[in-house]
Write a protein that holds these residues in place. Structure first.
Motif, PDB file in Angstrom:
ATOM      1  N   TYR A   1       0.850  -1.188   0.000  1.00  0.00           N
ATOM      2  CA  TYR A   1       0.000   0.000   0.000  1.00  0.00           C
ATOM      3  C   TYR A   1       0.884   1.236   0.000  1.00  0.00           C
ATOM      4  CZ  TYR A   1      -4.197  -2.760   0.898  1.00  0.00           C
ATOM      5  OH  TYR A   1      -5.241  -3.630   0.792  1.00  0.00           O
TER       6      TYR A   1
ATOM      7  N   SER B   1      -3.914  -9.888  14.054  1.00  0.00           N
ATOM      8  CA  SER B   1      -4.447  -8.684  13.437  1.00  0.00           C
ATOM      9  C   SER B   1      -3.362  -7.954  12.643  1.00  0.00           C
ATOM     10  CB  SER B   1      -5.000  -7.761  14.528  1.00  0.00           C
ATOM     11  OG  SER B   1      -5.549  -6.627  13.950  1.00  0.00           O
ATOM     12  N   GLY B   2      -3.685  -7.548  11.458  1.00  0.00           N
ATOM     13  CA  GLY B   2      -2.731  -6.830  10.610  1.00  0.00           C
ATOM     14  C   GLY B   2      -1.844  -7.743   9.804  1.00  0.00           C
TER      15      GLY B   2
ATOM     16  N   GLY C   1      -2.612  -9.472   7.234  1.00  0.00           N
ATOM     17  CA  GLY C   1      -2.871  -9.368   5.797  1.00  0.00           C
ATOM     18  C   GLY C   1      -3.983 -10.278   5.307  1.00  0.00           C
ATOM     19  N   LYS C   2      -4.795 -10.812   6.215  1.00  0.00           N
ATOM     20  CA  LYS C   2      -5.852 -11.756   5.822  1.00  0.00           C
ATOM     21  C   LYS C   2      -6.911 -11.091   4.935  1.00  0.00           C
ATOM     22  CE  LYS C   2      -6.892 -12.383  10.205  1.00  0.00           C
ATOM     23  NZ  LYS C   2      -5.895 -11.517  10.888  1.00  0.00           N
ATOM     24  N   THR C   3      -7.404  -9.953   5.398  1.00  0.00           N
ATOM     25  CA  THR C   3      -8.426  -9.266   4.610  1.00  0.00           C
ATOM     26  C   THR C   3      -7.885  -8.864   3.237  1.00  0.00           C
ATOM     27  OG1 THR C   3      -9.510  -8.462   6.619  1.00  0.00           O
ATOM     28  CG2 THR C   3      -9.987  -7.280   4.579  1.00  0.00           C
ATOM     29  N   THR C   4      -6.661  -8.386   3.245  1.00  0.00           N
ATOM     30  CA  THR C   4      -6.030  -7.988   1.981  1.00  0.00           C
ATOM     31  C   THR C   4      -5.998  -9.165   1.004  1.00  0.00           C
ATOM     32  OG1 THR C   4      -4.649  -6.427   3.211  1.00  0.00           O
ATOM     33  CG2 THR C   4      -3.936  -6.993   0.984  1.00  0.00           C
TER      34      THR C   4
ATOM     35  N   GLN D   1     -15.819  -8.892   6.855  1.00  0.00           N
ATOM     36  CA  GLN D   1     -15.400  -8.812   8.252  1.00  0.00           C
ATOM     37  C   GLN D   1     -16.337  -7.908   9.059  1.00  0.00           C
ATOM     38  OE1 GLN D   1     -11.286  -7.775   8.733  1.00  0.00           O
ATOM     39  NE2 GLN D   1     -11.298  -8.292  10.893  1.00  0.00           N
TER      40      GLN D   1
HETATM   41  N1  LIG Z   1      -6.566   0.159   2.023  1.00  0.00           N
HETATM   42  C1  LIG Z   1      -5.429   0.138   2.727  1.00  0.00           C
HETATM   43  N2  LIG Z   1      -4.562   1.132   2.626  1.00  0.00           N
HETATM   44  C2  LIG Z   1      -3.416   1.134   3.316  1.00  0.00           C
HETATM   45  N3  LIG Z   1      -3.056   0.153   4.138  1.00  0.00           N
HETATM   46  C3  LIG Z   1      -3.878  -0.890   4.293  1.00  0.00           C
HETATM   47  C4  LIG Z   1      -5.116  -0.943   3.600  1.00  0.00           C
HETATM   48  N4  LIG Z   1      -5.733  -2.093   3.943  1.00  0.00           N
HETATM   49  C5  LIG Z   1      -4.928  -2.716   4.804  1.00  0.00           C
HETATM   50  N5  LIG Z   1      -3.809  -1.997   5.011  1.00  0.00           N
HETATM   51  C6  LIG Z   1      -2.698  -2.388   5.879  1.00  0.00           C
HETATM   52  O1  LIG Z   1      -2.288  -3.661   5.463  1.00  0.00           O
HETATM   53  C7  LIG Z   1      -1.978  -4.468   6.576  1.00  0.00           C
HETATM   54  C8  LIG Z   1      -2.812  -5.721   6.546  1.00  0.00           C
HETATM   55  O2  LIG Z   1      -4.173  -5.387   6.772  1.00  0.00           O
HETATM   56  P1  LIG Z   1      -5.357  -6.429   6.740  1.00  0.00           P
HETATM   57  O3  LIG Z   1      -6.626  -5.699   6.895  1.00  0.00           O
HETATM   58  O4  LIG Z   1      -5.204  -7.296   5.568  1.00  0.00           O
HETATM   59  O5  LIG Z   1      -5.076  -7.281   8.045  1.00  0.00           O
HETATM   60  P2  LIG Z   1      -5.946  -8.440   8.700  1.00  0.00           P
HETATM   61  O6  LIG Z   1      -5.090  -9.620   8.793  1.00  0.00           O
HETATM   62  O7  LIG Z   1      -7.242  -8.556   7.998  1.00  0.00           O
HETATM   63  O8  LIG Z   1      -6.203  -7.829  10.165  1.00  0.00           O
HETATM   64  P3  LIG Z   1      -7.480  -7.988  11.089  1.00  0.00           P
HETATM   65  O9  LIG Z   1      -7.368  -9.320  11.758  1.00  0.00           O
HETATM   66  O10 LIG Z   1      -7.322  -6.887  12.096  1.00  0.00           O
HETATM   67  O11 LIG Z   1      -8.675  -7.819  10.237  1.00  0.00           O
HETATM   68  C9  LIG Z   1      -2.217  -3.614   7.790  1.00  0.00           C
HETATM   69  O12 LIG Z   1      -0.973  -3.084   8.199  1.00  0.00           O
HETATM   70  C10 LIG Z   1      -3.098  -2.525   7.314  1.00  0.00           C
HETATM   71  O13 LIG Z   1      -2.852  -1.337   8.017  1.00  0.00           O
END
Ligand SMILES: Nc1ncnc2c1ncn2[C@@H]1O[C@H](COP(=O)(O)OP(=O)(O)OP(=O)(O)O)[C@@H](O)[C@H]1O
Ligand SMILES: [Mg+2]
Lengths: 220, 300
Positions: A11, A37-38, A40-43, A86
Motif C-alpha cells: 500500500y 491482526s494486521g 494481511g488476511k483481509t487484503t 469482516q
Molecule cells: N486500504 C489500505 N490502505 C493502506 N493500508 C492498508 C489498507 N488495507 C490494509 N492496510 C494495511 O495492510 C496491513 C494488513 O491489513 P489487513 O486488513 O489485511 O489485516 P488483517 O489480517 O485482515 O487484520 P485484522 O485481523 O485486524 O482484520 C495492515 O498493516 C493494514 O494497516
C-alpha cells in the motif's frame, strides 16, 4: 481453484501488507487463513475477489487470471463467489429480508425464485422468524448468520469468509463453523480468515498461517 | 426480469428522492429558476418579434408632396409609384383631406386650428408595402430613390423604429441565451452535487452491490435517471410557472389596454415543440450532471 504465485501487495507509504505469497486452494477444500491482526488476511481475500489488484504476482481464481479481468467480465466473475465481510456490511435501513433481496436482484434472480430462496437460506441459518427485523436489532451472532445467508444466495463456487466468528463466544463460533462446513460438504470451496488459532485446531482443517504479510507456516 | 429491473430502478430512485430531501429540492429549484428566466426571455422575444412583424406589415411609407403639383403631375407621380415593385397599394391624401384627418384626431381641441389661414399640411401618397420588401434595407432604398423624384418633398417610413426594435430583440435574445446558459451550467453543478450526495448517502449499499457483482450500469443508471428526472421536472415546473405568469400578464394588459391587446393573436405562448425542447434540455442537463458526479465518485 485458487492459485497465487509470488503475490505481493504494497500500500502507499510502503505498507507491505502481503509479501511473496504462493498458495493453492483445491476445489472443494475448506481452508483457514490464520494470523494475528494486521497480518494481511483481509487484503488476501480482497485480492481473490478482485476488489484490489496485487502490486506484483499472479492470481488465478476459478481458472481466471483475475488481474487481467476486463471490466465487463468482473461483475459476472464476482457473482460466482460468495463473500462474508469482516464488518458484515449489513444495511441498517432495511429488513433482513431486504438486505438479501438487494443482493438477489444484483445476481439477477427473479423475485418469484428469490423469495423462496431467501426463505430457505434464512431457515438454514435459523433466522426465518427474524426476516422482517432490522439487522441492528439482532445480536452479533445473528447478524453474522444473516451475512452468511446473503453470501450463499449466489450458490457460490467459492465462499470467502472474513473473520466470520469475530467476537462471538466459543460455542457460537463453533456453530457458525459447522454451518460453513455444511456448505463445504455440498461442494463449495471455503476460505475462512480468522485470528483465532483455537478455532483452527478444533476444526482440524488445513490452515495457512500469515504473519506480517508472509506465509510462515502450513498446518498440517 | 425486465419488469423487476424497472421496479428496481423506480424504487432506487424513490429512495434517493426521499433521502435527498433538500438536495433534491435545491436541484429541481435550480433548474426551475434557470428555465423560468430563459423562458421569460424566450417568451418576450417571441411576442415582440410577432408584434414588430405586425407593425411592419401595417406600416405605410408616406411620400409627402410639394405644394402646387398639377393634376397631370400627380398622375405621373402615381404611375411612378405604381411601377415600384415594393409597392402594393397607393392612396392619395390631398391637403384638405389631411387637414380633415388632423381635425378629426384633435377632436375637442379644434380651436387650436382656428388661427390658421393657410393649410400647412402637405398632400401625400400613402404606400402599402409588399411583405417581402418589408426589410430595413429595402425600405431605406425605396425611400432614397423616391426622395429624388421631382415633386416629392420628403419620404417617411418606420425604418428607424423597426430597426431599433429588431435590435432590442436581438440583444434580448443574446442576453437570454447567455443568462440561460450560465444558469443552466449552474444547475448542472447543483444536480451533480445532489447526485454526489446521493452517492455518499448510499455508499454502503453501492459498495455491497459492487462487491457482489453489480455492473457499473446497474449501479449508475438509477442515479443518472434521477438526475435526468430532476432536470426534466425543474424545466416542466418552470413552464408551468411561466404559463401562469403569461396568463396573468395577458389579463393585466387586457384590462388596462383593451384596444391594443384584445386581439387574440397579440399574445402567444411557447409552442409545444419549444416546450418539449426545454424539458428535454432540462433532462439532458440533469443527466449529464449526474453522469459526471457518478463517474467521479463511483468505482467498480
Ligand atoms: N486500504 C489500505 N490502505 C493502506 N493500508 C492498508 C489498507 N488495507 C490494509 N492496510 C494495511 O495492510 C496491513 C494488513 O491489513 P489487513 O486488513 O489485511 O489485516 P488483517 O489480517 O485482515 O487484520 P485484522 O485481523 O485486524 O482484520 C495492515 O498493516 C493494514 O494497516
Ligand atoms: Mg481483516
Amino acid at each position: 481453484m485458487i492459485q497465487m504465485f509470488q503475490v505481493s501487495k504494497v500500500y502507499p507509504k510502503h505498507v507491505e501488507a502481503l509479501l511473496d505469497i504462493t498458495l493453492h486452494v483445491q476445489k472443494g477444500e475448506f481452508v483457514f487463513l490464520c494470523g494475528p491482526s494486521g497480518a494481511g488476511k483481509t487484503t488476501l481475500l480482497r485480492l481473490m475477489l478482485r476488489d484490489d489488484i496485487p502490486t506484483s504476482g499472479q492470481i488465478l481464481v476459478n481458472g481466471r487470471n483475475v488481474i487481467r479481468l476486463r471490466e465487463n467480465k468482473l461483475p459476472p466473475f464476482r457473482r460466482t463467489l460468495g463473500v462474508i465481510f469482516q464488518d458484515f456490511k449489513l444495511l441498517m435501513d432495511r429488513t433482513v429480508y431486504d438486505n438479501l433481496h438487494l443482493v438477489a436482484r444484483v445476481l439477477g434472480i427473479p423475485d418469484t425464485i428469490s423469495r423462496r430462496k431467501i426463505g430457505r437460506l434464512l431457515t438454514e441459518v435459523g433466522l426465518l422468524q427474524k426476516a422482517h427485523q432490522i439487522p441492528y436489532m439482532l445480536s452479533g451472532g445473528e447478524q453474522q448468520r444473516v451475512a452468511i445467508a446473503r453470501a450463499l444466495l449466489s450458490d457460490p463456487t467459492i465462499l470467502l469468509a472474513d473473520e466470520p466468528t469475530g467476537n462471538l463466544d466459543p460455542d457460537l463460533a463453533l456453530d457458525i463453523m459447522r454451518l460453513l462446513a455444511d456448505v463445504n460438504v455440498r461442494g463449495t470451496t471455503v476460505v475462512v480468515a480468522t485470528h483465532n488459532p483455537r478455532l483452527v485446531s478444533e476444526m482440524g482443517r488445513r490452515a495457512l498461517i500469515l504473519k506480517h504479510g508472509r506465509l510462515v507456516e502450513e498446518i498440517p | 426480469m425486465l419488469w423487476e429491473r424497472f421496479q428496481h430502478l423506480l424504487s432506487e430512485m424513490l429512495i434517493n428522492f426521499r433521502r435527498g430531501g433538500w438536495g433534491v429540492v435545491a436541484s429541481i429549484g435550480a433548474f426551475t429558476v434557470a428555465f423560468l428566466v430563459t423562458g421569460i426571455f424566450l417568451l418576450l422575444t417571441l411576442n415582440l418579434s410577432i408584434a414588430v412583424a405586425q407593425w411592419a406589415e401595417d406600416f405605410q411609407v408616406v411620400v409627402f408632396l410639394h405644394d402646387g403639383n398639377t393634376p397631370d403631375k400627380l398622375t405621373l407621380l402615381r404611375k411612378r409609384l405604381d411601377k415600384e415593385l415594393a409597392v402594393r397599394e397607393v392612396t392619395y391624401v390631398s391637403k384638405s383631406q389631411a387637414l380633415a384627418d388632423f381635425r378629426k384626431q384633435l377632436r375637442d381641441q379644434e380651436s387650436l386650428l382656428e388661427g390658421l389661414k393657410d393649410n400647412p399640411l402637405p398632400a401625400s401618397f400613402q404606400l402599402r408595402i409588399h411583405k417581402k420588401y418589408q426589410t430595413a434595407d429595402a425600405l431605406r432604398q425605396l425611400a432614397a430613390s423616391l426622395k429624388r423624384v421631382e415633386g416629392v418633398e420628403d419620404v417617411l417610413y418606420g425604418q428607424e423604429w423597426i430597426e431599433r426594435l429588431t435590435g432590442i430583440i436581438q440583444v434580448m435574445k443574446i442576453l437570454g441565451i447567455v443568462i440561460g446558459g450560465v444558469l443552466g451550467v449552474t444547475s448542472l453543478f447543483i444536480v451533480a452535487n445532489t447526485i454526489r450526495l446521493a452517492v455518499y448517502a448510499r455508499a454502503e449499499e453501492i459498495e455491497i452491490m459492487r462487491l457482489v457483482g453489480a455492473t457499473r450500469a446497474y449501479i449508475q443508471l438509477p442515479l443518472i435517471l434521477e438526475g435526468t428526472l430532476q432536470g426534466g421536472a425543474g424545466a416542466a415546473l418552470a413552464l408551468g410557472i411561466l404559463y401562469a405568469l403569461y396568463r396573468a400578464t395577458l389579463w393585466q394588459l387586457g384590462t388596462s389596454a383593451p384596444t391594443i391587446f384584445s386581439e387574440p393573436e397579440m399574445g402567444q405562448f411557447l409552442e409545444a415543440g419549444y416546450q418539449m425542447i426545454m424539458v428535454g434540455v432540462g433532462a439532458l442537463l440533469g443527466g449529464v450532471g449526474s453522469l459526471v458526479a457518478v463517474r467521479r465518485f463511483l468505482r467498480i
